[in-house]
Design a protein around this motif. Structure first.
Motif, PDB file in Angstrom:
ATOM      1  N   ARG A 138       0.840  -1.202   0.000  1.00 59.49           N
ATOM      2  CA  ARG A 138       0.000   0.000   0.000  1.00 59.49           C
ATOM      3  C   ARG A 138       0.876   1.253   0.000  1.00 59.49           C
ATOM      4  O   ARG A 138       1.702   1.463   0.876  1.00 59.49           O
ATOM      5  CB  ARG A 138      -0.925  -0.005   1.222  1.00 59.49           C
ATOM      6  N   PHE A 139       0.649   2.138  -0.987  1.00 63.65           N
ATOM      7  CA  PHE A 139       1.451   3.353  -1.142  1.00 63.65           C
ATOM      8  C   PHE A 139       0.746   4.595  -0.611  1.00 63.65           C
ATOM      9  O   PHE A 139       1.403   5.530  -0.132  1.00 63.65           O
ATOM     10  CB  PHE A 139       1.790   3.556  -2.631  1.00 63.65           C
ATOM     11  N   LEU A 140      -0.577   4.632  -0.687  1.00 58.57           N
ATOM     12  CA  LEU A 140      -1.316   5.851  -0.360  1.00 58.57           C
ATOM     13  C   LEU A 140      -2.701   5.484   0.138  1.00 58.57           C
ATOM     14  O   LEU A 140      -3.298   4.512  -0.340  1.00 58.57           O
ATOM     15  CB  LEU A 140      -1.406   6.746  -1.602  1.00 58.57           C
ATOM     16  N   VAL A 141      -3.212   6.252   1.090  1.00 56.85           N
ATOM     17  CA  VAL A 141      -4.632   6.204   1.440  1.00 56.85           C
ATOM     18  C   VAL A 141      -5.192   7.609   1.331  1.00 56.85           C
ATOM     19  O   VAL A 141      -4.496   8.603   1.599  1.00 56.85           O
ATOM     20  CB  VAL A 141      -4.878   5.635   2.856  1.00 56.85           C
ATOM     21  N   GLY A 142      -6.459   7.690   0.905  1.00 59.15           N
ATOM     22  CA  GLY A 142      -7.097   8.983   0.717  1.00 59.15           C
ATOM     23  C   GLY A 142      -8.101   9.286   1.803  1.00 59.15           C
ATOM     24  O   GLY A 142      -8.361   8.460   2.689  1.00 59.15           O
ATOM     25  N   PRO A 143      -8.709  10.470   1.760  1.00 55.69           N
ATOM     26  CA  PRO A 143      -9.680  10.871   2.778  1.00 55.69           C
ATOM     27  C   PRO A 143     -10.957  10.046   2.715  1.00 55.69           C
ATOM     28  O   PRO A 143     -11.272   9.420   1.691  1.00 55.69           O
ATOM     29  CB  PRO A 143      -9.948  12.345   2.456  1.00 55.69           C
ATOM     30  N   ARG A 144     -11.686  10.046   3.800  1.00 55.40           N
ATOM     31  CA  ARG A 144     -12.931   9.291   3.911  1.00 55.40           C
ATOM     32  C   ARG A 144     -13.893   9.681   2.787  1.00 55.40           C
ATOM     33  O   ARG A 144     -14.061  10.841   2.457  1.00 55.40           O
ATOM     34  CB  ARG A 144     -13.560   9.553   5.268  1.00 55.40           C
ATOM     35  N   GLY A 145     -14.493   8.656   2.200  1.00 52.53           N
ATOM     36  CA  GLY A 145     -15.531   8.862   1.188  1.00 52.53           C
ATOM     37  C   GLY A 145     -15.032   9.036  -0.226  1.00 52.53           C
ATOM     38  O   GLY A 145     -15.824   9.115  -1.161  1.00 52.53           O
ATOM     39  N   CYS A 146     -13.697   9.087  -0.429  1.00 49.56           N
ATOM     40  CA  CYS A 146     -13.178   9.365  -1.767  1.00 49.56           C
ATOM     41  C   CYS A 146     -13.000   8.087  -2.579  1.00 49.56           C
ATOM     42  O   CYS A 146     -13.095   6.971  -2.070  1.00 49.56           O
ATOM     43  CB  CYS A 146     -11.841  10.091  -1.680  1.00 49.56           C
ATOM     44  N   GLU A 147     -12.727   8.259  -3.845  1.00 44.35           N
ATOM     45  CA  GLU A 147     -12.224   7.213  -4.746  1.00 44.35           C
ATOM     46  C   GLU A 147     -10.829   7.636  -5.173  1.00 44.35           C
ATOM     47  O   GLU A 147     -10.580   8.821  -5.413  1.00 44.35           O
ATOM     48  CB  GLU A 147     -13.133   7.083  -5.965  1.00 44.35           C
ATOM     49  N   ILE A 148      -9.902   6.699  -5.264  1.00 45.99           N
ATOM     50  CA  ILE A 148      -8.570   6.981  -5.791  1.00 45.99           C
ATOM     51  C   ILE A 148      -8.579   6.625  -7.272  1.00 45.99           C
ATOM     52  O   ILE A 148      -8.902   5.494  -7.653  1.00 45.99           O
ATOM     53  CB  ILE A 148      -7.485   6.174  -5.063  1.00 45.99           C
ATOM     54  N   PRO A 183       8.343  11.123 -17.394  1.00 53.22           N
ATOM     55  CA  PRO A 183       9.110  10.029 -18.007  1.00 53.22           C
ATOM     56  C   PRO A 183      10.196   9.456 -17.104  1.00 53.22           C
ATOM     57  O   PRO A 183      10.482   8.256 -17.176  1.00 53.22           O
ATOM     58  CB  PRO A 183       9.712  10.680 -19.262  1.00 53.22           C
ATOM     59  N   ASP A 184      10.796  10.282 -16.224  1.00 54.87           N
ATOM     60  CA  ASP A 184      11.848   9.767 -15.349  1.00 54.87           C
ATOM     61  C   ASP A 184      11.301   9.131 -14.072  1.00 54.87           C
ATOM     62  O   ASP A 184      12.075   8.688 -13.218  1.00 54.87           O
ATOM     63  CB  ASP A 184      12.862  10.868 -14.997  1.00 54.87           C
ATOM     64  N   GLN A 185       9.969   9.081 -13.924  1.00 50.16           N
ATOM     65  CA  GLN A 185       9.275   8.437 -12.804  1.00 50.16           C
ATOM     66  C   GLN A 185       9.548   9.107 -11.453  1.00 50.16           C
ATOM     67  O   GLN A 185       9.302   8.521 -10.400  1.00 50.16           O
ATOM     68  CB  GLN A 185       9.639   6.947 -12.697  1.00 50.16           C
ATOM     69  N   ARG A 186      10.009  10.351 -11.474  1.00 51.13           N
ATOM     70  CA  ARG A 186      10.306  11.046 -10.228  1.00 51.13           C
ATOM     71  C   ARG A 186       9.143  11.910  -9.738  1.00 51.13           C
ATOM     72  O   ARG A 186       9.224  12.474  -8.645  1.00 51.13           O
ATOM     73  CB  ARG A 186      11.592  11.872 -10.382  1.00 51.13           C
ATOM     74  N   THR A 187       8.099  12.013 -10.558  1.00 46.68           N
ATOM     75  CA  THR A 187       6.868  12.698 -10.152  1.00 46.68           C
ATOM     76  C   THR A 187       5.684  11.820 -10.507  1.00 46.68           C
ATOM     77  O   THR A 187       5.627  11.247 -11.606  1.00 46.68           O
ATOM     78  CB  THR A 187       6.716  14.055 -10.848  1.00 46.68           C
ATOM     79  N   LEU A 188       4.760  11.713  -9.565  1.00 43.75           N
ATOM     80  CA  LEU A 188       3.521  10.964  -9.755  1.00 43.75           C
ATOM     81  C   LEU A 188       2.353  11.891  -9.452  1.00 43.75           C
ATOM     82  O   LEU A 188       2.376  12.629  -8.463  1.00 43.75           O
ATOM     83  CB  LEU A 188       3.490   9.767  -8.799  1.00 43.75           C
ATOM     84  N   TRP A 189       1.346  11.861 -10.326  1.00 46.29           N
ATOM     85  CA  TRP A 189       0.087  12.548 -10.049  1.00 46.29           C
ATOM     86  C   TRP A 189      -1.014  11.510  -9.871  1.00 46.29           C
ATOM     87  O   TRP A 189      -1.054  10.493 -10.586  1.00 46.29           O
ATOM     88  CB  TRP A 189      -0.309  13.477 -11.192  1.00 46.29           C
ATOM     89  N   VAL A 190      -1.906  11.749  -8.933  1.00 52.31           N
ATOM     90  CA  VAL A 190      -3.033  10.858  -8.696  1.00 52.31           C
ATOM     91  C   VAL A 190      -4.228  11.720  -8.309  1.00 52.31           C
ATOM     92  O   VAL A 190      -4.067  12.831  -7.773  1.00 52.31           O
ATOM     93  CB  VAL A 190      -2.691   9.819  -7.597  1.00 52.31           C
ATOM     94  N   ASN A 191      -5.449  11.244  -8.574  1.00 50.90           N
ATOM     95  CA  ASN A 191      -6.648  12.027  -8.305  1.00 50.90           C
ATOM     96  C   ASN A 191      -7.415  11.511  -7.097  1.00 50.90           C
ATOM     97  O   ASN A 191      -7.582  10.302  -6.911  1.00 50.90           O
ATOM     98  CB  ASN A 191      -7.573  12.035  -9.528  1.00 50.90           C
ATOM     99  N   ILE A 192      -7.896  12.458  -6.296  1.00 46.84           N
ATOM    100  CA  ILE A 192      -8.777  12.188  -5.159  1.00 46.84           C
ATOM    101  C   ILE A 192     -10.169  12.649  -5.584  1.00 46.84           C
ATOM    102  O   ILE A 192     -10.444  13.851  -5.658  1.00 46.84           O
ATOM    103  CB  ILE A 192      -8.314  12.941  -3.895  1.00 46.84           C
TER     104      ILE A 192
END
Length: 653
Positions: free
Chosen positions: A594-604, A611-620
């Motif tokens: 497990r890498f991340l957990v989000g706030p209650r009620g959300c969907e990840i 390209p260098d994999q040093r930044t990741l974006w994800v949506n809450i």
């Protein structure tokens, strides 16, 4: 009067109930003699083509780190607190809100108002609601520090308005409907790292753009000008207003974005209970429990698909035919018109994931995200030519749509949805190829495709070209939908991930072998809150951190598999799962962390890398708690989060 939070909860329950309405009458296929699950080993086969992946909109070479795909971070614990209101990532990582509903996209956009008082014209200049699928397109001169981030805005919540959804004398106010349409669609934003190494939105920018439910789009492919696409407002059948319910997405090798229209049926109604046309009923368009959830038809006639004999083409009878497609957007040409590519077929498309062979042959994979629906593949007729943008831009207009059959012995077949073949004839209701594509679900029924447990995102392993797909859940499995080898659990509340290898690793092959990568759910021997062991249908095969309902799915360039979840964290069966999660899996060992957990009620949901994999974006998406403000009172906002390692290293290691 209900509070805004009660409206929010009721609305999501209604959407979930809509997904429970079974519109697949086929019962394909019943494989009760092979319901016993076998954990097969990694499938063996000859890799005839070099593995490829799409990272940052360009073709990435095969990773040299094959076999080094195990997660290298310390796992994040489950969060079960009912008031958990933040995003938690591993030690040594930082996550910060980056792009939220209401943020300015265009330079002239006003500030977002915390009371949701912005009108629809202002919303057209701001980020839409419910950020979902997205992709980072780098600029070639500085690909890891400068590019365009393209983000889907799937649907809207009652929180979009000051006091929630309103109606006056059973009619929705047009101003509210316009704002809801404006909050759908896609945002294109230019982003760049500053001197301190922090990502910032660039404003103003010639690239920044909002595409919405009010944007004019071109219809291309076999349905352009077809009789099934004509309405009283568009007698030519070549232009459509807006794109709706853009969930996941895809990227082409030539650098365009493919937005996918998923639950578009939620926006239409057909009030004629005697009208049993397949193009409506097979997609859940009707009245009562199948009626639209937004009641836009009470404010704008084109969302009422009831036959009107007084108007040409039956009025807006065929307006629903104009949704459910792949929408191609060129992020590098802000003046370009989005194109609905009809050769891909029409269904509730979750994604459009590309796989490219060395010889230029292509396939695009999609799930139809409804219980008991199918997995599809579109193979363009032509071949991709590197660097020939003029040639490539026409590839998506012609090709063959296939639907998958997963057989009980671990083999599978791609069945072509081609008019005149396999019973897809005029005598059976398919007058031409246009009829086949508009009614892709019914065509797949006739071919005997395998009903799946909500097929959603698809990802292609850059090291092996194996294909993975999430099957999120289906509590009606074993009831409305017979158990089969690929979907082996009755009352499937937790879902699974399936994978397959195309014959000779050829993305255009018509045969494949498959296995179940994992069954999500409780660990063997775990117990519920009463101390009782969980029944078999709630027990999974996860090696590592537990989760339920896999949804989003993506590979990074090194070959680590990233899994996003979408379950109702209020459901008692999810008590041990806590809030929704982002996890990382090793496709070779099947270990999950497990890498991340989000706030209650959300969907990840939504995931993309530099390209260098040093930044990741994800949506809450749709947080119930007041994220990203985390003050307990502010209106919650769907948000794109940017994540990096504090030491600047590769995310996931």
């Amino acid at each position: 009067m209900k509070t805004l939070r009660q409206q929010h909860d009721d609305f999501h329950e209604a959407l979930e109930a809509q997904g429970d309405v079974s519109v697949n009458p086929s019962g394909n296929p019943s494989l009760n003699d092979v319901i016993c699950l076998r954990r097969r080993g990694v499938l063996k086969g000859t890799l005839g083509l070099a593995a490829t992946g799409f990272m940052g909109g360009t073709l990435a070479a095969c990773s040299s780190d094959t076999g080094k795909t195990a997660p290298g971070f310390k796992g994040v614990p489950i969060q079960t607190a009912t008031d958990f209101d933040t995003v938690r990532v591993p030690p040594g990582y930082t996550a910060r809100p980056f792009f939220s509903w209401g943020d300015a996209v265009l330079a002239q956009a006003p500030a977002w108002r915390t009371d949701a008082g912005n009108d629809w014209r202002e919303q057209l200049m701001q980020a839409g609601q419910n950020n979902d699928g997205m992709h980072f397109f780098p600029f070639p001169d500085n690909p890891n520090r400068h590019g365009l981030l393209v983000v889907n805005h799937e649907y809207v919540n009652p929180t979009l308005h000051r006091d929630g959804f309103e109606d006056v004398d059973a009619k929705r106010p047009l101003a509210q409907v316009r704002k809801e349409q404006a909050a759908h669609g896609v945002s294109v934003i230019e982003i760049e790292k500053d001197e301190a190494g922090q990502w910032q939105r660039v404003m103003p920018s010639r690239w920044n753009r909002r595409i919405s439910g009010l944007t004019e789009m071109e219809i291309r492919g076999p349905l352009a000008g077809h009789g099934l696409m004509k309405t009283v407002a568009d007698p030519d059948g070549k232009t459509v207003i807006g794109t709706l319910n853009n969930c996941s997405m895809g990227v082409t090798p030539w650098g365009t974005y493919l937005a996918c229209e998923e639950n578009w049926h939620d926006y239409f109604v057909n009030r004629d209970s005697e009208d049993q046309r397949v193009s409506h009923r097979r997609y859940g368009i009707g009245e009562g429990e199948r009626a639209d959830k937004y009641a836009w038809n009470t404010a704008e006639p084109r969302f009422d698909a009831t036959f009107d004999e007084t108007q040409a083409f039956g009025g807006y009878l065929q307006e629903p035919h104009r949704y459910g497609w792949v929408v191609e957007i060129d992020p590098f040409d802000p003046e370009s018109t989005p194109i609905k590519r009809t050769a891909f077929g029409r269904f509730c498309r979750e994604c459009c994931t590309a796989s490219l062979g060395e010889d230029g042959r292509l396939a695009f994979y999609s799930g139809d995200d409804s219980r008991g629906e199918y997995l599809y593949k579109f193979v363009p007729e032509g071949r991709h030519i590197e660097g020939d943008r003029e040639h490539n831009r026409h590839l998506l207009d012609t090709g063959t749509l296939y639907v998958a059959r997963f057989d009980g012995d671990g083999s599978g077949v791609w069945l072509p949805l081609v008019h005149g073949e396999n019973g897809l004839t005029e005598a059976n209701g398919f007058a031409d190829q246009g009829e086949v594509l508009v009614n892709a679900r019914a065509a797949a029924d006739r071919l005997g495709a395998t009903t799946m447990d909500r097929p959603e995102w698809v990802a292609v392993d850059p090291n092996s070209r194996e294909v993975y797909a999430t099957l999120t859940n289906n509590h009606k499995r074993g009831h409305a939908h017979p158990i089969n080898a690929a979907n082996p659990r009755h009352d499937n509340h937790h879902g699974q991930i399936i994978r397959w290898r195309e014959q000779n690793a050829d993305p255009t092959a018509t045969r494949f072998t498959w296995d179940l990568f994992l069954l999500a759910g409780e660990a063997q021997g775990s117990r519920d809150e009463n101390g009782q062991p969980f029944p078999d249908h709630l027990t999974g095969t996860i090696d590592g951190d537990l989760f339920s309902s896999p949804d989003g799915l993506a590979f990074d360039a090194s070959g680590r598999l990233w899994i996003e979840t979408d379950y109702d964290d209020r459901d008692p069966l999810m008590k041990n799962m806590g809030c929704n999660q982002l996890l990382c899996a090793d496709p070779q060992s099947r270990q999950v962390r497990r890498f991340l957990v989000g706030p209650r009620g959300c969907e990840i949901t939504g995931i993309t890398f530099t390209p260098d994999q040093r930044t990741l974006w994800v949506n809450i998406q749709h947080p119930k708690i007041s994220y990203p403000a985390s003050d307990g009172t502010t209106r919650p906002r769907s948000t794109t989060v940017v994540i990096s390692r504090d030491d600047g290293g590769v995310v996931g290691t």
